[in-house]
Design an enzyme around this catalytic site. Structure first.
Site, short mmCIF file in Angstrom:
data_model
loop_
_atom_site.label_atom_id
_atom_site.label_comp_id
_atom_site.label_asym_id
_atom_site.label_seq_id
_atom_site.Cartn_x
_atom_site.Cartn_y
_atom_site.Cartn_z
N GLU A 18 28.41 58.55 10.11
CA GLU A 18 27.04 59.26 10.53
C GLU A 18 26.56 58.45 11.75
OE1 GLU A 18 24.22 59.26 7.35
OE2 GLU A 18 22.81 60.13 8.78
N ASP A 67 33.75 47.95 -3.66
CA ASP A 67 33.52 49.40 -4.37
C ASP A 67 32.28 49.95 -4.18
OD1 ASP A 67 33.59 51.22 -6.23
OD2 ASP A 67 34.43 50.26 -7.76
N HIS A 98 18.05 60.83 15.81
CA HIS A 98 19.18 61.21 15.17
C HIS A 98 20.01 62.07 16.06
CE1 HIS A 98 21.94 61.61 11.76
NE2 HIS A 98 21.54 62.90 11.84
#
Ligand code: COA
Length: 435
Positions: free
Chosen positions: A90, A293, A391
């Site tokens: 992202e 994980d 963004h």
């Protein structure tokens, strides 16, 4: 404030994001962060898994699935500078973390506190006739149970860890949902530098027959809990209001708006989920880069967010007596620095090196600080310019690539896209056609 620089010449890394890929690699080498060999790997072959390794890591392996690996800069955690490797697809996450860490670093950086690292193992029993008596029997045999657990995995005891404590929980029956009562035995296990799933599971399977004997019940489940409430890390930061000034907003106004946004996220689960997702943007990226994980971390963190009975924001922003903005974040972080893919995956190995080989507690400090930085970056943008400005500015390059732009055309189309009335794939394609 005195800062240890860990023999890393951070001056060589200034304006890191403005450098080309090749310049970034050579800056890392010149700063003493990576070796010539690692620089060559990064420049020429990348960090992909060798298929001969990949096919032994998972079943039915057919190839590698890459994520971009980047570095967040400016982090000062407990007076130590650290480069933070992040594996994430992202755009704007790494920029926002670096931006936030720059402001927070200029105000003293992050301070962290990490609890003892105890993992929880569960033996869940069904058909227990007398719950109270069974729980008493377990408590009376605590010493023997811990001993048997440790005998099931002696190597962790040699390393200084092992089963340390025990508790029982009675899950009352719920006739409405047709759920019978269960007795749960928890072991708290020090797994040292490992995340410890295998250690815990082996121990729980090892003690289950003895627990059945003691309770007269039948062991249904014998496995670790990913709700790692005995493995918590907290980060705090204090930012003087004047450092928050931006555009037309005074520093005090930005501070107060961040505090209000934090209050909303504590009160409203719909906002809290997005607020926490923003925190996990950073945390997950480092968990993935470090070969840990992320499903385990995600599951535990969100359960922790709901520990009051309502899903709430994980972080809190407040004002201190001096009028500074103070942020706090606590996360359950059952990660490790050994085991799993950590010593196998070339990306994970490099990530640990970039962070100067942190031990598990230090890695927790880095993760929780990144989470707080990410949260600050996103909320600060939200309550000022709005999230889309930063963004979409960075998303423009992804759109340009999706439209088919290559090489220097990517930046060119991205720049034109930022000025276009509609920043979308269609516009990117039109701009590329016109080029
Ligand atoms: N890449 C990496 N770091 C960047 C960057 C980029 N493209 N742009 C800015 N930064 C970092 C740098 O550390 C920079 O400091 P430096 O120049 O001294 O090294 C610092 O941010 C300030 O740079 P500036 O140009 O003033 O940033 P900006 O005001 O243009 O802000 C964002 C750009 C993206 C950082 C800001 O809009 C933001 O934080 N937005 C929120 C994005 C977000 O939260 N995304 C999550 C998913 S929605």
């Amino acid at each position: 404030m005195r800062r240890r620089r860990n023999q890393m010449d951070t001056n060589k890394l200034s304006k890191f994001y403005k450098k080309t890929h090749a310049e970034k690699i050579s800056a890392l080498k010149e700063a003493g962060v990576i070796s010539l060999e690692e620089a060559t790997v990064l420049t020429e072959d990348g960090l992909d898994l060798d298929p001969s390794v990949g096919e032994h890591m998972i079943e039915n392996y057919i190839g590698n699935y890459s994520l971009p690996l980047g570095i967040s800069t400016n982090f000062v955690i407990d007076d130590n500078e650290v480069l933070v490797p992040m594996a994430i697809e992202e755009p704007s996450v790494i920029a926002a973390a670096s931006f936030a860490a720059k402001i927070i670093g200029s105000a003293g950086g992050f301070t962290t506190a990490v609890s003892d690292r105890l993992m929880i193992g569960q033996v869940t029993l069904k058909n227990v006739k007398d719950m109270e008596q069974a729980a008493q029997n377990i408590k009376a045999a605590e010493h023997n149970i811990l001993e048997r657990a440790n005998e099931a995995h002696p190597s962790i005891v040699k390393r200084g860890g092992g089963a340390k404590a025990l508790e029982t929980r009675i899950l009352e029956a719920d006739p409405e949902e047709n759920i019978p009562a269960f007795l749960v035995v928890h072991l708290h296990i020090d797994t040292q530098e490992a995340m410890g799933a295998n250690i815990v599971n082996t121990m729980m399977e090892g003690i289950a027959p003895y627990i059945e004997e003691l309770t007269g019940g039948k062991a249904l489940l014998r496995i670790l809990s990913n709700y790692a409430t005995e493995c918590l890390a907290t980060a705090t930061c204090t930012i003087p209001a004047h450092k928050l000034k931006t555009g037309d907003y005074t520093g005090e106004a930005v501070r107060d708006r961040i505090i209000e946004a934090s209050q909303v996220a504590l009160a409203d689960p719909y906002r809290a989920v997005t607020h926490n997702k923003g925190i996990m943007n950073g945390v997950d990226a480092v968990v993935v880069a470090s070969g840990n994980d992320w499903r385990a971390i995600e599951a535990g963190v969100h359960a922790y967010a709901a520990r009051s009975g309502q899903y709430r924001a994980l972080s809190k922003w407040q004002k201190n007596d001096q009028g500074d903005l103070v942020g706090t974040l606590t996360l359950p972080l059952a990660i490790g620095t050994v085991g799993g893919s950590i010593s196998i995956h070339p990306g994970a190995k490099l990530a640990h090196k970039l962070m100067m080989y942190p031990d598990a507690k230090r890695l927790e400090s880095i993760l929780v600080s990144v989470g707080l930085a990410q949260n600050f970056g996103a909320v600060r943008a939200l309550v000022t310019d709005g999230i889309q400005k930063g963004h979409m500015g960075l998303h423009a390059r992804s759109l340009a690539i999706s439209a088919g732009a290559k090489g220097e055309h990517v930046e060119l189309i991205a720049e034109q896209l930022k000025k276009a009335p509609h920043m979308n794939l269609q516009t990117a394609k039109e701009l590329l056609n016109n080029l």
